[in-house]
Design an enzyme around this catalytic site. Structure first.
Site, PDB file in Angstrom:
ATOM      1  N   ASP A 167       0.853  -1.183   0.000  1.00 47.29           N
ATOM      2  CA  ASP A 167       0.000   0.000   0.000  1.00 47.29           C
ATOM      3  C   ASP A 167       0.897   1.243   0.000  1.00 47.29           C
ATOM      4  O   ASP A 167       1.679   1.422  -0.923  1.00 47.29           O
ATOM      5  CB  ASP A 167      -0.959  -0.042   1.186  1.00 47.29           C
ATOM      6  CG  ASP A 167      -1.897  -1.245   1.103  1.00 47.29           C
ATOM      7  OD1 ASP A 167      -2.589  -1.388   0.081  1.00 47.29           O
ATOM      8  OD2 ASP A 167      -1.912  -2.056   2.043  1.00 47.29           O
TER       9      ASP A 167
ATOM     10  N   HIS B  64      10.285  -0.327  -6.521  1.00 49.13           N
ATOM     11  CA  HIS B  64       9.531  -1.545  -6.823  1.00 49.13           C
ATOM     12  C   HIS B  64      10.364  -2.434  -7.737  1.00 49.13           C
ATOM     13  O   HIS B  64      11.321  -1.992  -8.365  1.00 49.13           O
ATOM     14  CB  HIS B  64       8.185  -1.208  -7.465  1.00 49.13           C
ATOM     15  CG  HIS B  64       8.300  -0.382  -8.709  1.00 49.13           C
ATOM     16  ND1 HIS B  64       8.390   0.986  -8.688  1.00 49.13           N
ATOM     17  CD2 HIS B  64       8.383  -0.742 -10.011  1.00 49.13           C
ATOM     18  CE1 HIS B  64       8.507   1.432  -9.918  1.00 49.13           C
ATOM     19  NE2 HIS B  64       8.508   0.409 -10.752  1.00 49.13           N
TER      20      HIS B  64
ATOM     21  N   ILE C 262     -10.659  -8.137  -8.612  1.00 52.91           N
ATOM     22  CA  ILE C 262      -9.838  -9.351  -8.752  1.00 52.91           C
ATOM     23  C   ILE C 262     -10.189 -10.068 -10.046  1.00 52.91           C
ATOM     24  O   ILE C 262      -9.298 -10.523 -10.768  1.00 52.91           O
ATOM     25  CB  ILE C 262     -10.025 -10.279  -7.530  1.00 52.91           C
ATOM     26  CG1 ILE C 262      -9.654  -9.544  -6.241  1.00 52.91           C
ATOM     27  CG2 ILE C 262      -9.166 -11.534  -7.690  1.00 52.91           C
ATOM     28  CD1 ILE C 262     -10.081 -10.251  -4.978  1.00 52.91           C
TER      29      ILE C 262
ATOM     30  N   CYS D 129       4.554  -8.499  -1.044  1.00 50.34           N
ATOM     31  CA  CYS D 129       4.342  -7.270  -0.302  1.00 50.34           C
ATOM     32  C   CYS D 129       5.697  -6.927   0.325  1.00 50.34           C
ATOM     33  O   CYS D 129       6.730  -7.324  -0.210  1.00 50.34           O
ATOM     34  CB  CYS D 129       3.225  -7.420   0.737  1.00 50.34           C
ATOM     35  SG  CYS D 129       3.496  -8.730   1.952  1.00 50.34           S
TER      36      CYS D 129
ATOM     37  N   GLN E 242       4.510 -11.908   4.184  1.00 46.89           N
ATOM     38  CA  GLN E 242       4.023 -12.716   5.298  1.00 46.89           C
ATOM     39  C   GLN E 242       2.513 -12.619   5.459  1.00 46.89           C
ATOM     40  O   GLN E 242       1.891 -13.555   5.925  1.00 46.89           O
ATOM     41  CB  GLN E 242       4.709 -12.301   6.598  1.00 46.89           C
ATOM     42  CG  GLN E 242       6.179 -12.635   6.612  1.00 46.89           C
ATOM     43  CD  GLN E 242       6.852 -12.223   7.899  1.00 46.89           C
ATOM     44  OE1 GLN E 242       6.250 -11.570   8.756  1.00 46.89           O
ATOM     45  NE2 GLN E 242       8.100 -12.597   8.048  1.00 46.89           N
ATOM     46  N   VAL E 243       1.906 -11.490   5.077  1.00 47.56           N
ATOM     47  CA  VAL E 243       0.470 -11.323   5.268  1.00 47.56           C
ATOM     48  C   VAL E 243      -0.212 -10.911   3.963  1.00 47.56           C
ATOM     49  O   VAL E 243      -0.969 -11.686   3.382  1.00 47.56           O
ATOM     50  CB  VAL E 243       0.160 -10.296   6.387  1.00 47.56           C
ATOM     51  CG1 VAL E 243      -1.345 -10.101   6.536  1.00 47.56           C
ATOM     52  CG2 VAL E 243       0.770 -10.751   7.706  1.00 47.56           C
ATOM     53  N   ARG E 244       0.050  -9.699   3.507  1.00 43.89           N
ATOM     54  CA  ARG E 244      -0.677  -9.176   2.336  1.00 43.89           C
ATOM     55  C   ARG E 244      -0.403  -9.980   1.064  1.00 43.89           C
ATOM     56  O   ARG E 244      -1.344 -10.299   0.331  1.00 43.89           O
ATOM     57  CB  ARG E 244      -0.340  -7.705   2.109  1.00 43.89           C
ATOM     58  CG  ARG E 244      -0.872  -6.795   3.209  1.00 43.89           C
ATOM     59  CD  ARG E 244      -0.393  -5.385   3.034  1.00 43.89           C
ATOM     60  NE  ARG E 244       1.068  -5.336   3.227  1.00 43.89           N
ATOM     61  CZ  ARG E 244       1.811  -4.247   3.099  1.00 43.89           C
ATOM     62  NH1 ARG E 244       1.252  -3.114   2.738  1.00 43.89           N
ATOM     63  NH2 ARG E 244       3.106  -4.284   3.300  1.00 43.89           N
TER      64      ARG E 244
END
Length: 163
Positions: free
Chosen positions: A74, A81, A99, A116, A120-122
């Site tokens: 985000d 990047h 999506i 991300c 680990q999460v996103r």
């Protein structure tokens, strides 16, 4: 001159291409039960696999056009990047229509790599949502999550980071 992969392998003592672990040999795999609408789809379990940075660097260096990297960071996307990646913030992954549009857009790709900041999460969550919608569309792709995320990537491959 040596490629970023060779510099990384020398610096880190990593295995060369013959000894590198490919996505198909990843021991770690994540799965999620399919949503109700995907239950009748082609797979009883939906999956993605983790991929090492070395393999993603090889995708980029070899110019593979059938691979797309998707950056789901985000506000932390600022500052750089991965070369050739597309940015789809994790906050956009709550809308099935968004999506589904991404599934259509990436249909020509054989492999989609999510990440991300640390994957680990996103990154894994967005990969699972993508795989679920992919199944609903009755499509198949190799879906991967970059192990260690952008944090690991930018320290290992600074020449493959666009700012």
């Amino acid at each position: 001159p040596r490629s970023p992969t060779e510099r990384h392998a020398t610096r880190r003592g990593a295995r060369g291409p013959a000894g590198a672990r490919g996505a198909s040999s990843m021991a770690e795999e994540a799965s999620v039960d399919p949503p109700a609408e995907a239950a009748a789809g082609p797979a009883s379990m939906l999956r993605y696999e983790f991929v090492e940075a070395e393999e993603v660097a090889q995708f980029i260096e070899s110019g593979r056009e059938d691979v797309q990297i998707v950056d789901v960071r985000d506000d932390d996307h600022e500052g750089g990047h991965i070369v050739g990646s597309m940015h789809v913030p994790s906050e956009e992954w709550n809308e099935e229509e968004r999506i589904d549009a991404l599934v259509e857009e990436l249909a020509p790709k054989r492999t989609v790599v999510f990440h991300c900041m640390q994957s680990q999460v996103r990154g894994p969550r967005c990969a699972m949502r993508y795989v679920a919608r992919l199944s609903c569309a009755d499509r198949e792709q190799q879906v991967l999550v970059l192990r260690g995320g952008f944090t690991n990537w930018q320290s290992a491959y600074p020449l493959l980071v666009e700012r």
